[in-house]
Design a protein around this motif. Structure first.
Motif, PDB file in Angstrom:
ATOM      1  N   LYS A 452       0.816  -1.193   0.167  1.00 31.00           N
ATOM      2  CA  LYS A 452       0.064   0.016  -0.108  1.00 31.00           C
ATOM      3  C   LYS A 452       0.941   1.329  -0.058  1.00 31.00           C
ATOM      4  CE  LYS A 452      -0.161   0.734   4.822  1.00 31.00           C
ATOM      5  NZ  LYS A 452      -0.975   0.436   6.257  1.00 31.00           N
ATOM      6  N   GLY A 453       0.438   2.231  -0.656  1.00 29.22           N
ATOM      7  CA  GLY A 453       1.488   3.486  -0.830  1.00 29.22           C
ATOM      8  C   GLY A 453       0.776   4.442  -1.942  1.00 29.22           C
ATOM      9  N   ALA A 454       1.637   5.434  -2.155  1.00 31.82           N
ATOM     10  CA  ALA A 454       0.919   6.697  -2.767  1.00 31.82           C
ATOM     11  C   ALA A 454       1.103   6.044  -4.275  1.00 31.82           C
ATOM     12  CB  ALA A 454       1.927   7.815  -2.760  1.00 31.82           C
ATOM     13  N   PRO A 455       0.061   6.426  -5.089  1.00 32.14           N
ATOM     14  CA  PRO A 455      -0.119   5.642  -6.332  1.00 32.14           C
ATOM     15  C   PRO A 455       0.918   6.184  -7.413  1.00 32.14           C
ATOM     16  CG  PRO A 455      -2.358   6.492  -5.748  1.00 32.14           C
ATOM     17  CD  PRO A 455      -1.305   6.892  -4.686  1.00 32.14           C
ATOM     18  N   GLU A 456       1.207   7.375  -7.220  1.00 32.47           N
ATOM     19  CA  GLU A 456       2.484   7.980  -8.246  1.00 32.47           C
ATOM     20  C   GLU A 456       3.619   7.495  -7.964  1.00 32.47           C
ATOM     21  OE1 GLU A 456       1.769  11.067  -4.590  1.00 32.47           O
ATOM     22  OE2 GLU A 456       0.542   9.586  -5.947  1.00 32.47           O
ATOM     23  N   PHE A 457       3.836   6.892  -6.697  1.00 29.47           N
ATOM     24  CA  PHE A 457       5.128   6.172  -6.773  1.00 29.47           C
ATOM     25  C   PHE A 457       5.094   4.572  -7.040  1.00 29.47           C
ATOM     26  CE2 PHE A 457       5.734   9.923  -4.369  1.00 29.47           C
ATOM     27  CZ  PHE A 457       7.139  10.342  -4.674  1.00 29.47           C
ATOM     28  N   ILE A 458       4.180   4.010  -6.855  1.00 30.91           N
ATOM     29  CA  ILE A 458       4.295   2.757  -6.869  1.00 30.91           C
ATOM     30  C   ILE A 458       3.454   1.812  -7.886  1.00 30.91           C
ATOM     31  CG2 ILE A 458       4.350   2.254  -4.306  1.00 30.91           C
ATOM     32  CD1 ILE A 458       1.444   1.449  -4.203  1.00 30.91           C
ATOM     33  N   LEU A 459       2.867   2.634  -9.028  1.00 34.82           N
ATOM     34  CA  LEU A 459       2.071   2.113 -10.083  1.00 34.82           C
ATOM     35  C   LEU A 459       2.931   2.101 -11.497  1.00 34.82           C
ATOM     36  CD1 LEU A 459      -1.511   3.233  -9.489  1.00 34.82           C
ATOM     37  CD2 LEU A 459      -0.421   1.049  -8.975  1.00 34.82           C
ATOM     38  N   ASN A 460       4.230   2.587 -11.179  1.00 30.07           N
ATOM     39  CA  ASN A 460       5.125   2.949 -12.557  1.00 30.07           C
ATOM     40  C   ASN A 460       5.174   1.407 -13.112  1.00 30.07           C
ATOM     41  OD1 ASN A 460       4.956   5.519 -12.210  1.00 30.07           O
ATOM     42  ND2 ASN A 460       7.081   5.681 -10.837  1.00 30.07           N
ATOM     43  N   SER A 494     -11.150  16.292  -2.730  1.00 30.14           N
ATOM     44  CA  SER A 494     -10.480  16.424  -1.530  1.00 30.14           C
ATOM     45  C   SER A 494      -9.940  15.090  -1.038  1.00 30.14           C
ATOM     46  CB  SER A 494     -10.905  17.284  -0.662  1.00 30.14           C
ATOM     47  OG  SER A 494     -11.984  16.768   0.094  1.00 30.14           O
ATOM     48  N   MET A 495      -9.838  14.042  -1.926  1.00 25.30           N
ATOM     49  CA  MET A 495      -9.538  12.808  -1.484  1.00 25.30           C
ATOM     50  C   MET A 495      -7.991  12.487  -1.275  1.00 25.30           C
ATOM     51  SD  MET A 495     -12.445  11.061  -0.597  1.00 25.30           S
ATOM     52  CE  MET A 495     -13.985  11.216  -1.030  1.00 25.30           C
ATOM     53  N   ARG A 496      -7.485  11.839  -0.320  1.00 24.63           N
ATOM     54  CA  ARG A 496      -6.186  11.179  -0.508  1.00 24.63           C
ATOM     55  C   ARG A 496      -6.249   9.749  -0.950  1.00 24.63           C
ATOM     56  NH1 ARG A 496      -3.493  10.848   4.952  1.00 24.63           N
ATOM     57  NH2 ARG A 496      -2.150   9.701   3.650  1.00 24.63           N
ATOM     58  N   LEU A 497      -5.352   9.689  -1.973  1.00 26.62           N
ATOM     59  CA  LEU A 497      -5.578   8.165  -2.731  1.00 26.62           C
ATOM     60  C   LEU A 497      -4.543   7.335  -2.389  1.00 26.62           C
ATOM     61  CD1 LEU A 497      -6.194   9.466  -6.482  1.00 26.62           C
ATOM     62  CD2 LEU A 497      -7.737   9.188  -4.650  1.00 26.62           C
ATOM     63  N   LEU A 498      -4.764   6.043  -1.824  1.00 28.85           N
ATOM     64  CA  LEU A 498      -4.021   4.949  -1.654  1.00 28.85           C
ATOM     65  C   LEU A 498      -4.183   3.836  -2.300  1.00 28.85           C
ATOM     66  CD1 LEU A 498      -1.978   4.578   0.953  1.00 28.85           C
ATOM     67  CD2 LEU A 498      -3.654   3.462   2.230  1.00 28.85           C
ATOM     68  N   ALA A 499      -2.838   3.318  -2.889  1.00 28.22           N
ATOM     69  CA  ALA A 499      -2.889   2.200  -3.930  1.00 28.22           C
ATOM     70  C   ALA A 499      -2.694   1.048  -2.988  1.00 28.22           C
ATOM     71  CB  ALA A 499      -1.810   2.604  -4.818  1.00 28.22           C
ATOM     72  N   ASN A 506       6.179 -12.396  -9.940  1.00 29.67           N
ATOM     73  CA  ASN A 506       6.966 -11.223  -9.897  1.00 29.67           C
ATOM     74  C   ASN A 506       6.196  -9.851 -10.440  1.00 29.67           C
ATOM     75  OD1 ASN A 506       9.162 -12.731  -9.257  1.00 29.67           O
ATOM     76  ND2 ASN A 506       9.544 -13.304 -11.239  1.00 29.67           N
ATOM     77  N   ASP A 507       4.717 -10.360 -10.940  1.00 31.72           N
ATOM     78  CA  ASP A 507       4.097  -9.088 -11.369  1.00 31.72           C
ATOM     79  C   ASP A 507       3.450  -8.421 -10.154  1.00 31.72           C
ATOM     80  OD1 ASP A 507       4.887  -9.959 -13.842  1.00 31.72           O
ATOM     81  OD2 ASP A 507       3.083 -11.237 -14.111  1.00 31.72           O
ATOM     82  N   LYS A 508       3.453  -7.130 -10.052  1.00 30.73           N
ATOM     83  CA  LYS A 508       2.553  -6.249  -9.241  1.00 30.73           C
ATOM     84  C   LYS A 508       1.194  -6.216 -10.088  1.00 30.73           C
ATOM     85  CE  LYS A 508       5.889  -3.065  -7.240  1.00 30.73           C
ATOM     86  NZ  LYS A 508       6.212  -1.771  -7.297  1.00 30.73           N
ATOM     87  N   VAL A 509       0.113  -6.491  -9.054  1.00 30.55           N
ATOM     88  CA  VAL A 509      -1.227  -6.511  -9.522  1.00 30.55           C
ATOM     89  C   VAL A 509      -1.934  -5.332  -8.512  1.00 30.55           C
ATOM     90  CG1 VAL A 509      -3.538  -7.631  -9.829  1.00 30.55           C
ATOM     91  CG2 VAL A 509      -1.109  -8.812 -10.335  1.00 30.55           C
ATOM     92  N   LEU A 510      -2.773  -4.458  -9.289  1.00 30.28           N
ATOM     93  CA  LEU A 510      -3.657  -3.351  -8.738  1.00 30.28           C
ATOM     94  C   LEU A 510      -4.754  -3.871  -8.225  1.00 30.28           C
ATOM     95  CD1 LEU A 510      -3.917  -0.411  -7.814  1.00 30.28           C
ATOM     96  CD2 LEU A 510      -4.864   0.043  -9.844  1.00 30.28           C
ATOM     97  N   VAL A 514      -7.959   3.284  -2.761  1.00 28.43           N
ATOM     98  CA  VAL A 514      -8.819   3.411  -1.435  1.00 28.43           C
ATOM     99  C   VAL A 514      -8.768   4.938  -1.414  1.00 28.43           C
ATOM    100  CG1 VAL A 514      -9.144   3.435   1.056  1.00 28.43           C
ATOM    101  CG2 VAL A 514      -8.016   1.716  -0.317  1.00 28.43           C
ATOM    102  N   CYS A 515      -9.901   5.723  -1.288  1.00 31.63           N
ATOM    103  CA  CYS A 515     -10.045   7.074  -1.113  1.00 31.63           C
ATOM    104  C   CYS A 515     -10.371   7.411   0.457  1.00 31.63           C
ATOM    105  CB  CYS A 515     -11.327   7.862  -1.894  1.00 31.63           C
ATOM    106  SG  CYS A 515     -11.114   7.354  -3.757  1.00 31.63           S
TER     107      CYS A 515
END
Length: 588
Positions: A452-460, A494-499, A506-510, A514-515
């Motif tokens: 879990k974390g900030a979408p812009e950092f962990i979805l690349n 005004s939501m904080r987004l949490l992925a 080895n694959d990341k799956v979204l 969470v808003c």
């Protein structure tokens, strides 16, 4: 954590002699008698006292010289009654509020802190802490002094000082210079009155008592305030009435004496006795004119209304230390309000979930989207594991405690949905949240990792997502475009987004997003409407980014039209005083 010895008894005494203790200063409590006597300094009361004195004198004159007029003692008695009622109501109301305030202060000072002294950990009254004391801080503790961390790390809620609901991280000072107390956002200093939300540390007291930030606020609140707007206007009215009464009395005296002398001269009765009686009669009527000009019931009415207002608020557990502030609020035309904890609840909560393909699930019923419980079983199970296993908060008495505000919001959501059937014993590895990588993760016995974390950092490097049936799908460009669009929509709410992700090999799956948000209070829109109808312009002050602030202000009913003005700090600083005055009526 290494063993701390703290100060010795001798060092405690030396520190106390040099710097004092942690007690906050307070004004010496006034007795009811002293408050009652002080009430006689009011300008209206002084006028009534002067009128009373003259009335008593001339009543005695009337008793000695009946020919001049009767002694009307009932007027003097009514003046005495008005004076005593006015000063009495005022004194009793102020004394009662002072007693309540002092009681609350005494109760607050009876709390204990865990302090190292003479090589042992002891519980010491907060007031007895001295400069240099080493204090153990744990989750849930209220920090008793300003100081630095010697060892350990903390998450601290500083809303009492800066209004921010987001927990602040606090780190050991080390070899760095101690920051200035004016920097409330520093990671290297903790402040009195703030609350530890997670972690454990030992701090050293560097500022105590009135030298703390909270102590300086306490001292400033004790300063004598200027007269309220009503009192200023009434004092001006008293002066005008005095001038009018004295002028009318003087004019009457001159006219009556001139006509009296003419009448006595015509009647050939101009002698010492008749002149004396004429002068006494003229003075009596002049004094009567002056007394009649004074509304003796006005001070009593004001004191009675002020006392009743204080009593009504006190019955609702609202202590108004200075009753004048109640009527002062009636003159308010602009209200600048903090956002966090005032317009919002001051507590993060889960609002919505959405998937990569744009499917939205509601957590609170705020939107018309399907409820969280309508998720497919496989998708829901993955989401619950993602926010429940990868969480450092704990359940205590039916609510989440410890960790940070985000973890508590996630766990509180699961508690409210009775979805606590995840097993933390299956965790084999845990990686705490890191400010550099912006995520936290746990690995379970079956080899699956939840992130879990900030979408812009962990979805690349995430190329797959789960659809609404819980099936793994490719993260195509079309899906990414829809995902980015929905992410922007939620940010504008005004939501904080949490992925929330898992790993499949080895694959990341979204799994989903969470808003989370610090919700607007349910009653705030009606409150803002009430203030607007009363002629009060409500302006929200916040450190949020502009888009987030506008979204919250719209939901609260503060921003309602195209002409409503929203200014950032830089935009405000760029305006001249004259420009700001022109813009002020539209500022929201």
């Amino acid at each position: 954590m290494k063993k701390f010895k703290g100060l010795t008894s001798a060092e405690v005494q030396a520190s106390k002699n040099a710097h004092g203790d942690n007690r906050l200063s307070s004004k010496e409590a006034n007795s009811l008698l002293s408050i009652f006597i002080e009430a006689f300094q009011d300008q209206w009361i002084l006028i009534l006292l002067a009128a009373l004195g003259l009335k008593i004198i001339f009543n005695f004159v009337g008793m000695i010289f009946p020919a001049i007029g009767e002694a009307n003692w009932y007027e003097a008695i009514s003046l005495i009654f008005a004076i005593l009622m006015s000063t009495g109501f005022s004194a009793v109301s102020q004394y009662r509020n002072e007693q309540k305030f002092n009681t609350l202060q005494e109760e607050a000072s009876k709390t204990n802190a865990k302090v190292y002294r003479d090589g042992k950990l002891k519980e010491v009254l907060v007031d007895d802490i001295v400069k240099g004391d080493q204090i153990l801080l744990q989750s849930g503790d209220k920090i008793p002094v300003d100081g630095i961390i010697l060892e350990g790390e903390l998450k601290v809620n500083q809303a009492v000082l800066n209004g921010e609901s987001e927990d602040a991280k606090k780190l050991p000072l080390g070899d760095q210079a101690e920051p200035d107390s004016s920097d409330l956002f520093t990671e290297l200093k903790v402040f009195r009155g703030t609350v530890v939300t997670s972690g454990e540390a030992v701090m050293e007291a560097t500022q105590i008592g009135d030298n703390t930030v909270l102590g300086s606020i306490n001292t400033s609140l004790q300063e004598d305030s200027k007269d309220s707007p009503s009192k200023e206007k009434l004092n001006k009215l008293a002066g005008n009435i005095g001038v009018l009464g004295y002028s009318a009395g003087a004019a009457y005296s001159v006219i009556n004496l001139v006509l009296g002398f003419i009448a006595l001269n015509k009647a050939n009765n101009l002698n010492g006795g008749s002149i004396f009686l004429l002068i006494i009669e003229t003075i009596l009527f002049a004094v009567t004119i002056i007394i009649m000009a004074v509304p003796e019931g006005l001070p009593m009415m004001l004191a009675l209304v002020s006392s009743m207002n204080s009593g009504r608020l006190l019955a609702q557990n609202i202590l108004v230390r200075h009753p004048d502030t109640i009527e002062t609020a009636g003159y308010m035309n602009i209200l600048f309000s903090d956002k966090t904890g005032t317009i919002t609840e001051g507590k993060l909560s889960v609002v919505d979930f959405f998937l990569a393909d744009g499917t939205l699930y509601a957590a609170t019923g705020e939107t018309e989207a399907p409820d969280f419980d309508t998720m497919s079983d496989s998708l829901k199970a993955e989401m619950i594991n993602g926010i429940g296993l990868n969480n450092d908060a704990m359940v205590a008495d039916g609510s989440a405690v410890g960790s940070n505000a985000t973890d508590r919001a996630l766990l509180d959501f699961l508690i409210g949905r009775s979805q606590l059937d995840f097993d933390t014993n299956t965790i084999t590895e845990k990686q705490q949240f890191n400010s550099a990588t912006k995520f936290a993760s746990v690995t379970t016995k079956d080899g699956k990792t939840y992130i879990k974390g900030a979408p812009e950092f962990i979805l690349n490097d995430c190329y797959y997502y789960l659809d609404k049936d819980g099936n793994k799908q490719n993260f195509t460009d079309d899906i990414k475009a829809r995902f980015q669009e929905l992410s922007l929509e939620q940010a504008n709410r005004s939501m904080r987004l949490l992925a929330i992700l898992n790993t499949d090999g080895n694959d990341k799956v979204l799994i989903g997003i969470v808003c989370i948000r610090d919700n607007v209070r349910s009653s705030i829109k009606q409150t803002v409407e009430t203030m607007n109808r009363a002629g009060v312009q409500v302006v929200m002050v916040t450190g949020d980014r502009k888009e987030t602030a506008v979204a919250i202000a719209k939901e609260a009913g503060i921003v309602t039209g195209q002409n409503d003005l929203v200014l950032t700090h830089d935009e405000l600083s760029a305006l001249s005083d004259q420009e700001l005055k022109q813009q002020l009526p539209h500022l929201k």
